[in-house]
Write a protein that holds these residues in place. Structure first.
Motif, PDB file in Angstrom:
ATOM      1  N   GLN A  38       0.825  -1.205   0.000  1.00 45.64           N
ATOM      2  CA  GLN A  38       0.000   0.000   0.000  1.00 45.64           C
ATOM      3  C   GLN A  38       0.862   1.259   0.000  1.00 45.64           C
ATOM      4  O   GLN A  38       0.498   2.264  -0.623  1.00 45.64           O
ATOM      5  CB  GLN A  38      -0.942  -0.006   1.200  1.00 45.64           C
ATOM      6  N   THR A  40       0.548   4.059  -2.850  1.00 42.60           N
ATOM      7  CA  THR A  40       0.297   5.462  -2.510  1.00 42.60           C
ATOM      8  C   THR A  40       1.344   6.374  -3.135  1.00 42.60           C
ATOM      9  O   THR A  40       1.024   7.420  -3.711  1.00 42.60           O
ATOM     10  CB  THR A  40       0.290   5.646  -0.987  1.00 42.60           C
ATOM     11  N   LEU A  43      -6.252   1.581  -3.967  1.00 37.78           N
ATOM     12  CA  LEU A  43      -5.854   1.601  -2.561  1.00 37.78           C
ATOM     13  C   LEU A  43      -7.049   1.394  -1.642  1.00 37.78           C
ATOM     14  O   LEU A  43      -6.949   0.746  -0.603  1.00 37.78           O
ATOM     15  CB  LEU A  43      -5.173   2.938  -2.257  1.00 37.78           C
ATOM     16  N   ARG A  44      -8.205   1.900  -2.022  1.00 38.44           N
ATOM     17  CA  ARG A  44      -9.381   1.874  -1.160  1.00 38.44           C
ATOM     18  C   ARG A  44     -10.189   0.584  -1.287  1.00 38.44           C
ATOM     19  O   ARG A  44     -11.173   0.417  -0.571  1.00 38.44           O
ATOM     20  CB  ARG A  44     -10.273   3.068  -1.488  1.00 38.44           C
ATOM     21  N   GLU A  52      -8.690  -3.614   2.816  1.00 41.29           N
ATOM     22  CA  GLU A  52      -8.491  -3.080   4.160  1.00 41.29           C
ATOM     23  C   GLU A  52      -7.300  -2.137   4.169  1.00 41.29           C
ATOM     24  O   GLU A  52      -6.271  -2.407   3.560  1.00 41.29           O
ATOM     25  CB  GLU A  52      -8.255  -4.232   5.143  1.00 41.29           C
ATOM     26  N   MET A  53      -7.426  -1.004   4.872  1.00 43.25           N
ATOM     27  CA  MET A  53      -6.370  -0.006   4.896  1.00 43.25           C
ATOM     28  C   MET A  53      -5.332  -0.352   5.966  1.00 43.25           C
ATOM     29  O   MET A  53      -5.660  -0.579   7.123  1.00 43.25           O
ATOM     30  CB  MET A  53      -6.964   1.376   5.179  1.00 43.25           C
ATOM     31  N   TRP A  54      -4.056  -0.388   5.550  1.00 43.66           N
ATOM     32  CA  TRP A  54      -2.974  -0.738   6.461  1.00 43.66           C
ATOM     33  C   TRP A  54      -2.033   0.441   6.735  1.00 43.66           C
ATOM     34  O   TRP A  54      -1.163   0.353   7.592  1.00 43.66           O
ATOM     35  CB  TRP A  54      -2.137  -1.890   5.876  1.00 43.66           C
ATOM     36  N   LEU A  55      -2.195   1.542   6.017  1.00 42.68           N
ATOM     37  CA  LEU A  55      -1.272   2.664   6.134  1.00 42.68           C
ATOM     38  C   LEU A  55      -1.284   3.278   7.532  1.00 42.68           C
ATOM     39  O   LEU A  55      -2.285   3.198   8.254  1.00 42.68           O
ATOM     40  CB  LEU A  55      -1.630   3.750   5.115  1.00 42.68           C
ATOM     41  N   ARG A 107      -2.173   7.959   5.767  1.00 45.67           N
ATOM     42  CA  ARG A 107      -3.580   8.047   5.369  1.00 45.67           C
ATOM     43  C   ARG A 107      -3.984   9.501   5.140  1.00 45.67           C
ATOM     44  O   ARG A 107      -4.731   9.810   4.203  1.00 45.67           O
ATOM     45  CB  ARG A 107      -4.481   7.432   6.446  1.00 45.67           C
ATOM     46  N   ALA A 161      -2.607  10.535   1.795  1.00 40.76           N
ATOM     47  CA  ALA A 161      -3.417   9.996   0.709  1.00 40.76           C
ATOM     48  C   ALA A 161      -4.709  10.796   0.579  1.00 40.76           C
ATOM     49  O   ALA A 161      -5.196  11.052  -0.540  1.00 40.76           O
ATOM     50  CB  ALA A 161      -3.723   8.523   0.955  1.00 40.76           C
TER      51      ALA A 161
END
Length: 408
Positions: free
Chosen positions: A313, A317, A339-340, A343-346, A351, A354
């Protein structure tokens, strides 16, 4: 109480004594002879209850560090499996064993939680990692081993910083640094504590303190040429110098870190350094898109083998940011949409960045009111989290390749 059988007891005493830089005479004190202690360490003598209590007191540890785990417990078996594999099934086995009635042995539990936390970190699952590290910190205090206490706090501080809890991260990392200094811990533990403190201070905007600590860190590891420790120290220095506005010095430090680390030493760190360099180049003014593109290409080649959800990710990004700076707005939007999807790991800061890119794209795409409203909300969130306006620079700079558009 079931005590560690010889020679395991003796090996543990010797290990702890050497970690503290004590001679046999210094540990023996007035109650034991050095000859008797030598026979204990070699496993030739079985310790009595009184000797165990005395040695634990002299070493400054809880006597439970000498308790012998039964090799037949579920946790011991799970640890044996996890120590020889890196798969998700090993973590599942440890998690299951930690919940069993025989999963309470403090040293076994420490080892298991440490392995699980490392696995969660590799996968980028910050919430699960944080839960493990919180327990590790409590467990380390009960065991009384300064090495374990320092490592738990350094890791906990780093994890807290990534979630945006920078104030608490600074407090935890500061305690790790003080512990490392007071206990005279080895260089890797001291350096890890300093790195955790520097990153939290930089995130919080305490740049003078971060600069002083990172200079101390670089001085400590300066002679460790070609090591991961030196590379990470230079990376920390690059981050601090960039946030102080010294862009050229920051680029010099990150490139020295890259050039000084062979991929065979740590291919994951090798890739992460290139992602960090690309991020630095893209945030430079003006953005250095050529060097950024080159470093992203190198990172992508390594992440094809060692990529995790988090690292993938981060790459995606940064690729979106690069596309935006090169006025390839449709590509940037496609990358953000990708990216969306999962599941978001950033980290919290990434975040936000982004989100800033999303707002800038909205303006380019003709949705100026929505874009500005989005950026204002992100700016407020950044002020609450870090005390600074993370998106201020983005909001005042002209959108590249979009003549006539108001800057975001």
């Amino acid at each position: 109480m079931q005590m560690m059988e010889q020679p395991l007891f003796g090996r543990r005493v010797k290990e702890l004594r050497r970690a503290r830089g004590l001679s046999q005479a210094a540990l023996a004190g007035d109650e034991l002879s050095t000859g008797y202690l030598s026979r204990l360490e070699s496993g030739a003598r079985q310790p009595t209850e009184r000797v165990i209590a005395y040695v634990a007191e002299r070493l400054g540890v809880d006597r439970r560090v000498f308790e012998a785990p039964s090799s037949g417990t579920a946790l011991a078996r799970a640890l044996s499996i996890a120590s020889s594999t890196d798969g998700d099934e090993a973590v599942e086995g440890l998690l299951s064993a930690l919940g069993t009635p025989d999963g309470g042995d403090p040293l076994l539990r420490w080892r298991a939680l440490w392995l699980v936390a490392r696995r969660w970190r590799k996968l980028g699952n910050t919430a699960e990692e944080l839960a493990c590290l919180e327990e590790l910190d409590r467990l380390a205090d009960s065991l009384g081993l300064p090495e374990l206490r320092c490592r738990a706090r350094s890791s906990l501080a780093r994890c807290l910083r990534s979630t945006g809890e920078t104030g608490r991260a600074i407090d935890v990392a500061g305690r790790a640094v003080r512990l490392a200094r007071e206990a005279g811990l080895a260089l890797p533990d001291t350096a890890a504590a300093l790195m955790a403190l520097v990153s939290a201070e930089a995130e919080e905007g305490r740049l003078p303190e971060a600069r002083a600590h990172v200079d101390e860190l670089v001085g400590l590891v300066g002679g460790c040429g070609g090591t991961t420790l030196r590379a990470e120290a230079l990376w920390s220095a690059a981050t601090v110098r960039f946030r102080q506005g010294h862009q050229e010095a920051a680029r010099d430090h990150i490139e020295r870190a890259i050039q000084g680390l062979d991929s065979r030493a740590d291919v994951t760190l090798w890739a992460r350094l290139r992602l960090a360099a690309a991020s630095l180049y893209l945030q430079s003014r003006p953005p250095l898109t050529g060097p950024a593109a080159a470093r992203l290409k190198e990172a992508a080649s390594a992440l094809g083998y060692v990529g995790t959800p988090l690292l993938n990710q981060e790459l995606l990004t940064l690729t979106a940011h690069l596309a935006f700076e090169e006025a390839r707005f449709a590509d940037a939007r496609a990358h953000l949409d990708e990216l969306r999807r999962g599941e978001m790991w950033l980290t919290h800061r990434d975040r936000l960045r982004a989100g800033v890119l999303d707002g800038r794209l909205l303006i380019v795409e003709g949705y100026e009111k929505e874009g500005r409203r989005h950026l204002e909300a992100l700016g407020e969130e950044a002020r609450r989290a870090y005390g600074v306006d993370l998106s201020a620079g983005e909001q005042t700079r002209r959108v590249p390749g979009a003549a006539g558009n108001a800057g975001t």
